[in-house]
Enzyme design. Sequence first.
Site, PDB file in Angstrom:
ATOM      1  N   ASP A   1      -9.944  -5.695  -1.031  1.00  0.00           N
ATOM      2  CA  ASP A   1      -8.976  -5.221  -0.043  1.00  0.00           C
ATOM      3  C   ASP A   1      -9.711  -4.517   1.089  1.00  0.00           C
ATOM      4  OD1 ASP A   1      -6.834  -4.189   1.369  1.00  0.00           O
ATOM      5  OD2 ASP A   1      -6.130  -2.869  -0.229  1.00  0.00           O
TER       6      ASP A   1
ATOM      7  N   ASP B   1       0.837  -1.196   0.000  1.00  0.00           N
ATOM      8  CA  ASP B   1       0.000   0.000   0.000  1.00  0.00           C
ATOM      9  C   ASP B   1       0.872   1.247   0.000  1.00  0.00           C
ATOM     10  OD1 ASP B   1      -2.709  -1.014   0.073  1.00  0.00           O
ATOM     11  OD2 ASP B   1      -2.233  -1.776   2.069  1.00  0.00           O
TER      12      ASP B   1
END
Length: 229
Positions: free
Chosen positions: A178, A38
């Site tokens: 996610d 991320d």
Amino acid sequence: MAGSTGGPLIAPSILAADFARLADEAAAVNGADWLHVDVMDGHFVPNLTIGLPVVESLLAVTDIPMDCHLMIDNPDRWAPPYAEAGAYNVTFHAEATDNPVGVARDIRAAGAKAGISVKPGTPLEPYLDILPHFDTLLVMSVEPGFGGQRFIPEVLSKVRAVRKMVDAGELTILVEIDGGINDDTIEQAAEAGVDCFVAGSAVYGADDPAAAVAALRRQAGAASLHLSL
């Protein structure tokens, strides 16, 4: 979509890992299909994480395909370098650019798969026509920016809509999810039609992260098999 082990794809998120030991944490999930990274810039989302130098360092110490999720402004400029560095899949947010097809083209030209992501509150309908330009659709099941949030089941309607198109032969794309994925939520996501599951705390919060990856894969595989019967 089957992973390298013949089942669903599991992508451990290093957002939940020990940032002081990232090489060790990558090794701890050997056997995972992808390693989810991320990238947050403190602008598109309020949090700030890591950038290209850390991704390049990780690429040097692991053979797990790198799945870079760019939660950043101006992906037109910043996405292609992640592909050039060797990331396998580079995903950016639909909300962050007026030219998503152009960004996807540049990512692919640089050697990576191109992914597009939408926040939980972003309708998918305006983007359905451009999905053929992408390899991956990442559906956010939490608000992007921080790990450890509660799963938002309402986003599964987006998954079902795209899965219907894929199953009808109208589209070829991998559906990834996610946010809040764990042993309590992965089955409903799999039943909705998800191919790839990003899991952070459920993997790195376990005593044995590699075993947690295998367990999540089994759960998702069983749910997907049940759906196909």
